[in-house]
Design a protein around this motif. Structure first.
Motif, PDB file in Angstrom:
ATOM      1  N   ARG A   1       6.874   3.008  -0.141  1.00 38.79           N
ATOM      2  CA  ARG A   1       5.786   3.976  -0.084  1.00 38.79           C
ATOM      3  C   ARG A   1       4.383   3.382  -0.193  1.00 38.79           C
ATOM      4  NH1 ARG A   1       8.306   8.900  -3.861  1.00 38.79           N
ATOM      5  NH2 ARG A   1      10.266   9.092  -2.689  1.00 38.79           N
ATOM      6  N   LEU A   2       4.248   2.161  -0.672  1.00 39.68           N
ATOM      7  CA  LEU A   2       2.919   1.573  -0.827  1.00 39.68           C
ATOM      8  C   LEU A   2       2.251   1.352   0.533  1.00 39.68           C
ATOM      9  CD1 LEU A   2       3.461  -1.120  -3.615  1.00 39.68           C
ATOM     10  CD2 LEU A   2       1.888   0.824  -3.747  1.00 39.68           C
ATOM     11  N   GLU A   3       0.968   1.659   0.592  1.00 39.66           N
ATOM     12  CA  GLU A   3       0.197   1.386   1.789  1.00 39.66           C
ATOM     13  C   GLU A   3      -0.168  -0.104   1.830  1.00 39.66           C
ATOM     14  OE1 GLU A   3      -0.433   3.591   4.055  1.00 39.66           O
ATOM     15  OE2 GLU A   3       0.215   5.415   3.001  1.00 39.66           O
ATOM     16  N   GLU A   4      -0.517  -0.608   3.011  1.00 34.12           N
ATOM     17  CA  GLU A   4      -0.914  -2.005   3.135  1.00 34.12           C
ATOM     18  C   GLU A   4      -2.135  -2.299   2.271  1.00 34.12           C
ATOM     19  OE1 GLU A   4       0.523  -4.579   4.584  1.00 34.12           O
ATOM     20  OE2 GLU A   4       2.199  -3.246   5.097  1.00 34.12           O
ATOM     21  N   SER A   5      -3.035  -1.348   2.158  1.00 32.28           N
ATOM     22  CA  SER A   5      -4.224  -1.547   1.319  1.00 32.28           C
ATOM     23  C   SER A   5      -3.845  -1.683  -0.149  1.00 32.28           C
ATOM     24  CB  SER A   5      -5.203  -0.390   1.499  1.00 32.28           C
ATOM     25  OG  SER A   5      -4.589   0.850   1.169  1.00 32.28           O
ATOM     26  N   ASP A   6      -2.795  -0.957  -0.561  1.00 28.31           N
ATOM     27  CA  ASP A   6      -2.320  -1.062  -1.940  1.00 28.31           C
ATOM     28  C   ASP A   6      -1.726  -2.453  -2.201  1.00 28.31           C
ATOM     29  OD1 ASP A   6      -2.950   1.639  -2.451  1.00 28.31           O
ATOM     30  OD2 ASP A   6      -1.033   2.282  -1.583  1.00 28.31           O
ATOM     31  N   LEU A   7      -0.966  -2.955  -1.229  1.00 24.68           N
ATOM     32  CA  LEU A   7      -0.368  -4.282  -1.367  1.00 24.68           C
ATOM     33  C   LEU A   7      -1.445  -5.365  -1.431  1.00 24.68           C
ATOM     34  CD1 LEU A   7       2.557  -3.839   1.165  1.00 24.68           C
ATOM     35  CD2 LEU A   7       2.790  -4.164  -1.316  1.00 24.68           C
ATOM     36  N   GLU A   8      -2.474  -5.205  -0.622  1.00 31.28           N
ATOM     37  CA  GLU A   8      -3.577  -6.163  -0.630  1.00 31.28           C
ATOM     38  C   GLU A   8      -4.288  -6.148  -1.985  1.00 31.28           C
ATOM     39  OE1 GLU A   8      -6.046  -5.174   2.653  1.00 31.28           O
ATOM     40  OE2 GLU A   8      -4.520  -5.687   4.163  1.00 31.28           O
ATOM     41  N   ALA A   9      -4.446  -4.958  -2.555  1.00 36.67           N
ATOM     42  CA  ALA A   9      -5.090  -4.840  -3.864  1.00 36.67           C
ATOM     43  C   ALA A   9      -4.236  -5.514  -4.944  1.00 36.67           C
ATOM     44  CB  ALA A   9      -5.311  -3.373  -4.212  1.00 36.67           C
ATOM     45  N   LEU A  10      -2.913  -5.384  -4.849  1.00 35.61           N
ATOM     46  CA  LEU A  10      -2.029  -6.042  -5.806  1.00 35.61           C
ATOM     47  C   LEU A  10      -2.141  -7.560  -5.692  1.00 35.61           C
ATOM     48  CD1 LEU A  10       1.216  -3.857  -5.598  1.00 35.61           C
ATOM     49  CD2 LEU A  10      -0.245  -4.166  -7.608  1.00 35.61           C
ATOM     50  N   ARG A  11      -2.201  -8.060  -4.468  1.00 35.53           N
ATOM     51  CA  ARG A  11      -2.340  -9.512  -4.276  1.00 35.53           C
ATOM     52  C   ARG A  11      -3.675 -10.014  -4.828  1.00 35.53           C
ATOM     53  NH1 ARG A  11       1.702 -11.770  -1.740  1.00 35.53           N
ATOM     54  NH2 ARG A  11       2.845 -10.669  -0.083  1.00 35.53           N
ATOM     55  N   ARG A  12      -4.737  -9.255  -4.587  1.00 38.23           N
ATOM     56  CA  ARG A  12      -6.039  -9.654  -5.124  1.00 38.23           C
ATOM     57  C   ARG A  12      -6.021  -9.680  -6.645  1.00 38.23           C
ATOM     58  NH1 ARG A  12      -8.025  -6.241  -1.030  1.00 38.23           N
ATOM     59  NH2 ARG A  12      -8.412  -4.576  -2.553  1.00 38.23           N
ATOM     60  N   SER A  13      -5.314  -8.733  -7.221  1.00 33.79           N
ATOM     61  CA  SER A  13      -5.214  -8.675  -8.677  1.00 33.79           C
ATOM     62  C   SER A  13      -4.517  -9.916  -9.220  1.00 33.79           C
ATOM     63  CB  SER A  13      -4.449  -7.411  -9.093  1.00 33.79           C
ATOM     64  OG  SER A  13      -4.269  -7.375 -10.494  1.00 33.79           O
ATOM     65  N   VAL A  14      -3.415 -10.310  -8.583  1.00 36.17           N
ATOM     66  CA  VAL A  14      -2.694 -11.514  -9.017  1.00 36.17           C
ATOM     67  C   VAL A  14      -3.564 -12.747  -8.821  1.00 36.17           C
ATOM     68  CG1 VAL A  14      -0.687 -12.994  -8.599  1.00 36.17           C
ATOM     69  CG2 VAL A  14      -0.424 -10.500  -8.555  1.00 36.17           C
ATOM     70  N   ASP A  15      -4.253 -12.818  -7.686  1.00 35.27           N
ATOM     71  CA  ASP A  15      -5.078 -13.993  -7.370  1.00 35.27           C
ATOM     72  C   ASP A  15      -6.309 -14.108  -8.255  1.00 35.27           C
ATOM     73  OD1 ASP A  15      -3.299 -14.669  -5.386  1.00 35.27           O
ATOM     74  OD2 ASP A  15      -4.489 -13.796  -3.755  1.00 35.27           O
ATOM     75  N   SER A  16      -6.700 -13.003  -8.879  1.00 36.56           N
ATOM     76  CA  SER A  16      -7.909 -13.018  -9.711  1.00 36.56           C
ATOM     77  C   SER A  16      -7.676 -13.692 -11.060  1.00 36.56           C
ATOM     78  CB  SER A  16      -8.412 -11.588  -9.944  1.00 36.56           C
ATOM     79  OG  SER A  16      -7.527 -10.873 -10.804  1.00 36.56           O
TER      80      SER A  16
END
Length: 230
Positions: free
Chosen positions: A112-127
């Motif tokens: 159910r996650l949108e691509e924008s949600d996945l990108e936000a999760l990756r940015r969070s991990v990378d931060s």
């Protein structure tokens, strides 16, 4: 209480009693560990945690010094150790519930996650990096799990998990302060979960979340057990 925690509280008492004053240098590690009848590993972990709390200042090649922290602030900074110990069984039960519910949320989020949600999760991990302070890591951890729960599409599940997660903040802080490589492990596991979500692999996302929560639960159990001296 675990030996590392006893070491921390013992050093705290030395500061509060005036035996160690602001600016004083701690005795050498070997001398202090022998005096307190603790392993050098336990003493090292205690110093690391107190340094992270800004109570001790470790100066490489020079020694370890007491900072200028006032006794009232020292008490406030250290109080959560005893509180967390007292709530140990309740926190374990909360982690057990998280271990049941969060994998289901991850499985739902994978579809159910949108691509924008996945990108936000990756940015969070990378931060976050291995050098990030523990407060930043815990803030990331809370937001990461909340985002996945929200991505499940089930508002009641997300709300329940949010209320449970808030009860475990002290335990997460203490893990970050005392467990070696805790940040690296968290980021590695979060990254793997995001990869599974991005692949839309619900079964893998669920399994990785089980492993992630179980690892924290296992640490909490070990933390409460007495350590053997070296």
């Amino acid at each position: 209480m675990a030996v590392t925690d006893e070491a921390i509280l013992t050093i705290k008492q030395m500061i509060l009693s005036g035996e160690l004053r602001p600016g004083d240098r701690l005795p050498p590690e070997k001398e202090l560990s022998e005096r307190l009848r603790l392993s050098r590993n336990s003493m090292r972990e205690a110093v690391k945690a107190l340094e992270a709390m800004k109570i001790l200042d470790v100066r490489r090649g020079d020694g370890t010094y007491v900072t200028s922290l006032e006794p009232e602030l020292l008490n406030e900074a250290m109080s959560f150790i005893l509180e967390a110990q007292q709530d140990h069984e309740a926190i374990l039960e909360i982690f057990a519930v998280r271990r049941i519910l969060e994998p289901a949320a991850s499985a739902l989020a994978a579809t159910r996650l949108e691509e924008s949600d996945l990108e936000a999760l990756r940015r969070s991990v990378d931060s976050i990096t291995a050098d990030s302070d523990v407060e930043e890591v815990v803030s990331h951890d809370l937001a990461f799990h909340a985002a996945i729960a929200a991505g499940s599409g089930n508002r009641y599940l997300a709300s329940l998990l949010d209320s449970l997660s808030g009860r475990t903040v002290r335990a997460r802080l203490w893990r970050g302060l005392t467990e070696e490589h805790a940040t690296e492990r968290t980021l590695r596991e979060h990254g793997a979960i995001v990869d599974a979500l991005a692949a839309r692999d619900a079964a893998l996302a669920e399994a990785l979340t089980v492993s992630h929560i179980a690892g924290i639960e296992g640490w909490l159990r070990r933390w409460s057990e007495p350590e053997s001296s070296d």
